[in-house]
Design an enzyme around this catalytic site. Structure first.
Site, mmCIF file in Angstrom:
data_model
loop_
_atom_site.group_PDB
_atom_site.id
_atom_site.type_symbol
_atom_site.label_atom_id
_atom_site.label_comp_id
_atom_site.label_asym_id
_atom_site.label_seq_id
_atom_site.Cartn_x
_atom_site.Cartn_y
_atom_site.Cartn_z
ATOM 1 N N GLU A 13 0.802 -1.241 0.000
ATOM 2 C CA GLU A 13 0.000 0.000 0.000
ATOM 3 C C GLU A 13 0.826 1.279 0.000
ATOM 4 O O GLU A 13 0.993 1.926 1.047
ATOM 5 C CB GLU A 13 -0.976 0.013 1.178
ATOM 6 C CG GLU A 13 -2.033 -1.061 1.092
ATOM 7 C CD GLU A 13 -3.188 -0.836 2.052
ATOM 8 O OE1 GLU A 13 -3.174 0.153 2.807
ATOM 9 O OE2 GLU A 13 -4.115 -1.664 2.028
ATOM 10 N N GLU A 16 -5.533 -8.438 0.362
ATOM 11 C CA GLU A 16 -6.271 -8.084 1.582
ATOM 12 C C GLU A 16 -7.718 -7.776 1.217
ATOM 13 O O GLU A 16 -7.988 -7.179 0.171
ATOM 14 C CB GLU A 16 -5.687 -6.832 2.278
ATOM 15 C CG GLU A 16 -4.363 -7.058 2.945
ATOM 16 C CD GLU A 16 -3.869 -5.819 3.693
ATOM 17 O OE1 GLU A 16 -4.696 -4.972 4.082
ATOM 18 O OE2 GLU A 16 -2.648 -5.706 3.861
HETATM 19 C C1 FCB Z 1 -4.692 -2.062 5.208
HETATM 20 C C2 FCB Z 1 -3.372 -2.449 5.827
HETATM 21 C C3 FCB Z 1 -3.490 -3.506 6.875
HETATM 22 C C4 FCB Z 1 -4.718 -3.312 7.755
HETATM 23 C C5 FCB Z 1 -5.957 -3.152 6.912
HETATM 24 C C6 FCB Z 1 -7.239 -2.998 7.694
HETATM 25 O O1 FCB Z 1 -4.580 -0.765 4.760
HETATM 26 O O2 FCB Z 1 -2.489 -2.893 4.816
HETATM 27 O O3 FCB Z 1 -2.296 -3.518 7.599
HETATM 28 O O4 FCB Z 1 -4.548 -2.259 8.591
HETATM 29 O O5 FCB Z 1 -5.798 -2.040 6.071
#
Ligand code: FCB
Length: 510
Positions: free
Chosen positions: A208, A408
Site C-alpha cells: 500500500e 487483503e
Molecule cells: C490495510 C493495511 C493492513 C490493515 C488493513 C485494515 O490498509 O495494509 O495492515 O490495517 O488495512
C-alpha cells in the site's frame, strides 16, 4: 474520532482535482462488457478456478510484539505509537498478539480453520536493525522457524517485505524523502529473498504505497458525518507538495529496485510483485460508457503508484497537476520503476468513488457517496462489494496483468465474546459473502485472479485505531492472549475447503 484512519477518500478527491485528460487508456472492455455477464446461474454453487489460493494475512508490526527482543531495531511505528495522542486509547504494539512467542500455536490455529496459505510480513528492523549493514542472525532465525512451522503444517508462506515498519535509523537519515532509502530497501529485499526463496516462491515487495507515503507524510483531512477527522500514519509528517511527490517517487523506485534485487538474489522462478490498495472507480450504472469512464478514473487516481509502475511513465495529467512540484526523475528511474513484475496484489476494502461517463474532461463524473450510504464499522469503510469485481477486472484491462492476488479484504466489526464462548459476527459474514460473490464473477469471466487472502487472520493492532477495530477471523482477548475462532472463520473455512461459495451467495453480480 481516529476510527476514521484511511485513505481512499483522499485519493478520490485528488483525482477530481487532477486535470485528467479524456485520452483513454485501455482495451476493448466497452465492447466486451455486454457479453461479460456472470456465467453461473442463481441457485448453483459458485466455484472458483482449480488451484485457487485461499489464505489469510497479517503484518509483523500488527501482531509480533517482542519489539526489543533478539536485537530488533526500532521502527517508525514504534516511535509513532509511543508519541502521546497518536493512537486511539493510548495503545501501542509492544506486545500486540505476542505472536513472536506464540507463532507455533498460531500456525496450528490456521490449520484448524483449514487455511493453506499465509501472507505475513518480515520486519525490516529485525533483519537489519539499523536498516543497512550486518544482518541480525536472531531476527532471521525467527522467520526461519516460522516458515518451517508453516511448511510442516502444509501452509504455503507468502512473505511481504515492506509493511510500513521502516527502521527508525533510516527515518533519521531522511526516510522515504531520501533516495538512499530506496536503495537500502532493495538491499534488504534481495538479501531476504536470497535467504528464503528455497522455501517461499512468492514475495510481495511493498504494501500500500498511498497508505505509508501519503498518509505518513501528509495525512488527510476528511469530513465524516459532519465531523472533521485527520487521518495520519507514521512518521506523521506534513510535507509540501514537492517533497511529498519526491517521497512517492522514491517509494516506487524502491519497488523497481527491489524487483531487480530479488531477481539477482533469489532462486530462479521466484515470483514477486507489490500489494497495493488500488483506488478503484466503480461504474455507478453498468453501461459500456460508464465502464470506460471508470477505467479512466482508476488509471488517473493511481498515477503516482501502480500506473507508473505498470506503464513506466507518469501520466500527463499527473505531471500537469503537480506543475512545478512534480517529482524530479530520469528516464532511467522510470525503467527501474517499471521493472516487470510477476503479479499484482490488490488490497480491496471499498470503492474509492462511483462514476458515470461525462462528455467533458476528464471523461467521468464522480457520484458522491450519499449520506445514508451503508458502511462497515470503520468510519472510512463505505460498503460497495462490487469493487471486488471491478478492481481486478480493471487491473487486467488497463495493464494486461496476467496474475492477480487479492492480498487483503475484510472489515472491522464490534465483535464480542459471548458467555458461551462464541463470536457471532453476522456483519463480517455478510461482507465476505458479498465480496466473494463479486470475486467469483470476475474469475468466472476469466479475470486471472489466482488467490484471496483475508485480512486478517486474527484481531490485531490496527495502526492509529489501536486494538479497537477488530478485523480477524479469530478473536483475540488481548488481556489473556486467548484466541477464539469467530463464526466468520468457520464460514471462510467452508468456502476454502469447497473452493466455492454456498449456493445462496450466487448471482450477486447479475
Ligand atoms: C490495510 C493495511 C493492513 C490493515 C488493513 C485494515 O490498509 O495494509 O495492515 O490495517 O488495512
Amino acid at each position: 474520532m481516529s476510527d476514521f484512519t484511511k485513505r481512499d477518500f483522499a485519493k478520490a478527491a485528488a483525482a477530481a482535482a487532477l486535470g485528467i485528460t479524456a485520452a483513454a487508456p485501455s482495451a476493448n472492455f466497452a465492447q466486451t462488457a455486454a457479453e461479460s455477464r456472470p456465467k453461473s446461474a442463481p441457485g448453483a454453487a459458485a466455484g472458483f478456478p482449480d488451484g485457487f489460493v485461499w489464505g489469510v494475512a497479517t503484518s509483523a508490526f500488527q501482531i509480533e510484539g517482542a519489539v526489543r527482543e533478539d536485537g530488533r531495531g526500532a521502527s517508525i511505528w514504534d516511535s509513532y505509537a509511543h508519541t502521546p495522542g497518536k493512537i486511539r486509547g493510548g495503545d501501542n504494539a509492544d506486545v500486540a498478539n505476542d505472536h513472536y512467542h506464540r507463532y507455533k500455536d498460531d500456525v496450528r490455529l490456521m490449520r484448524d480453520i483449514g487455511v493453506k496459505n499465509y501472507r505475513f510480513s518480515i520486519a525490516w528492523p529485525r533483519i537489519f536493525p539499523s536498516g543497512t549493514g550486518q544482518p541480525n542472525a536472531k531476527g532471521l532465525d525467527f522467520y526461519r522457524r516460522l516458515v518451517d512451522a508453516l511448511l510442516e503444517g502444509g501452509i504455503e508462506p507468502f512473505p511481504t517485505l515492506y509493511h510500513w515498519d521502516l527502521p527508525q535509523t533510516l527515518q533519521d537519515k531522511g526516510g522515504w524523502q531520501s533516495r538512499d532509502t530506496a536503495k537500502a530497501f532493495a538491499d534488504y529485499a534481495g538479501y531476504v529473498a536470497g535467504q528464503f526463496s528455497d522455501r517461499a516462491s512468492h514475495f510481495f515487495t511493498v504494501n500500500e504505497f498511498y497508505s505509508f507515503v501519503d498518509l505518513g507524510h501528509r495525512g488527510a483531512e476528511m469530513t465524516v458525518d459532519g465531523k472533521k477527522v485527520r487521518i495520519e500514519f507514521a512518521p506523521g509528517l506534513k510535507l509540501s507538495n514537492a517533497k511529498l511527490n519526491q517521497a512517492r517517487h522514491n517509494a516506487v523506485l524502491a519497488q523497481g529496485l527491489s524487483v531487480q534485487a530479488i531477481r539477482a538474489n533469489a532462486k530462479p522462478g521466484t515470483k514477486c510483485g507489490p500489494a497495493d490498495n488500488l483506488s478503484t472507480a466503480v461504474p455507478a450504472i453498468e453501461t459500456p460508457e460508464n465502464i470506460r469512464a471508470a477505467e479512466i478514473a482508476t488509471r488517473e487516481m493511481n498515477a503516482g503508484y501502480l500506473t507508473v509502475i505498470l506503464e513506466g511513465k507518469y501520466t500527463d495529467a499527473y505531471l500537469a497537476a503537480a506543475g512545478k512540484d512534480a517529482p524530479k526523475f530520469t528516464d532511467d528511474d522510470l525503467k527501474i520503476i517499471s521493472s516487470p513484475v510477476d503479479f499484482i496484489g490488490l488490497n480491496i476494502y471499498r470503492p474509492a468513488v462511483y462514476v458515470v461517463a461525462s462528455e467533458r474532461a476528464p471523461g467521468f463524473r464522480p457520484i458522491p457517496f450519499n449520506k445514508s450510504h451503508p458502511r462497515m464499522r470503520s468510519l472510512w469503510h463505505v460498503l460497495g462489494p462490487e469493487v471486488m469485481y471491478w478492481a481486478p477486472r480493471q487491473t487486467q484491462s488497463l495493464w494486461k496483468t496476467k496474475e492477480i492476488y487479492i492480498t487483503e479484504n475484510g472489515c472491522a466489526a464490534s465483535d464480542e465474546l459471548s458467555a458461551e464462548g462464541k463470536v457471532d459476527d453476522s456483519d463480517r459474514i455478510m461482507f465476505l459473502r458479498n465480496h466473494l460473490a463479486h470475486l467469483q464473477r470476475a474469475t468466472a469471466e476469466g479475470v486471472p485472479v489466482k488467490g484471496y487472502f483475508h485480512w486478517s487472520f486474527m484481531d490485531n493492532f490496527e495502526w492509529s485505531d489501536g486494538f479497537a477495530n477488530r478485523f480477524g477471523l479469530v478473536y483475540v482477548d488481548f488481556k489473556t492472549q486467548k484466541r477464539t475462532i469467530k463464526e466468520s472463520g468457520r464460514w471462510y473455512a467452508k468456502v476454502a475447503a469447497e473452493n466455492a461459495l454456498p449456493a445462496a451467495s450466487v448471482g450477486a453480480g447479475s
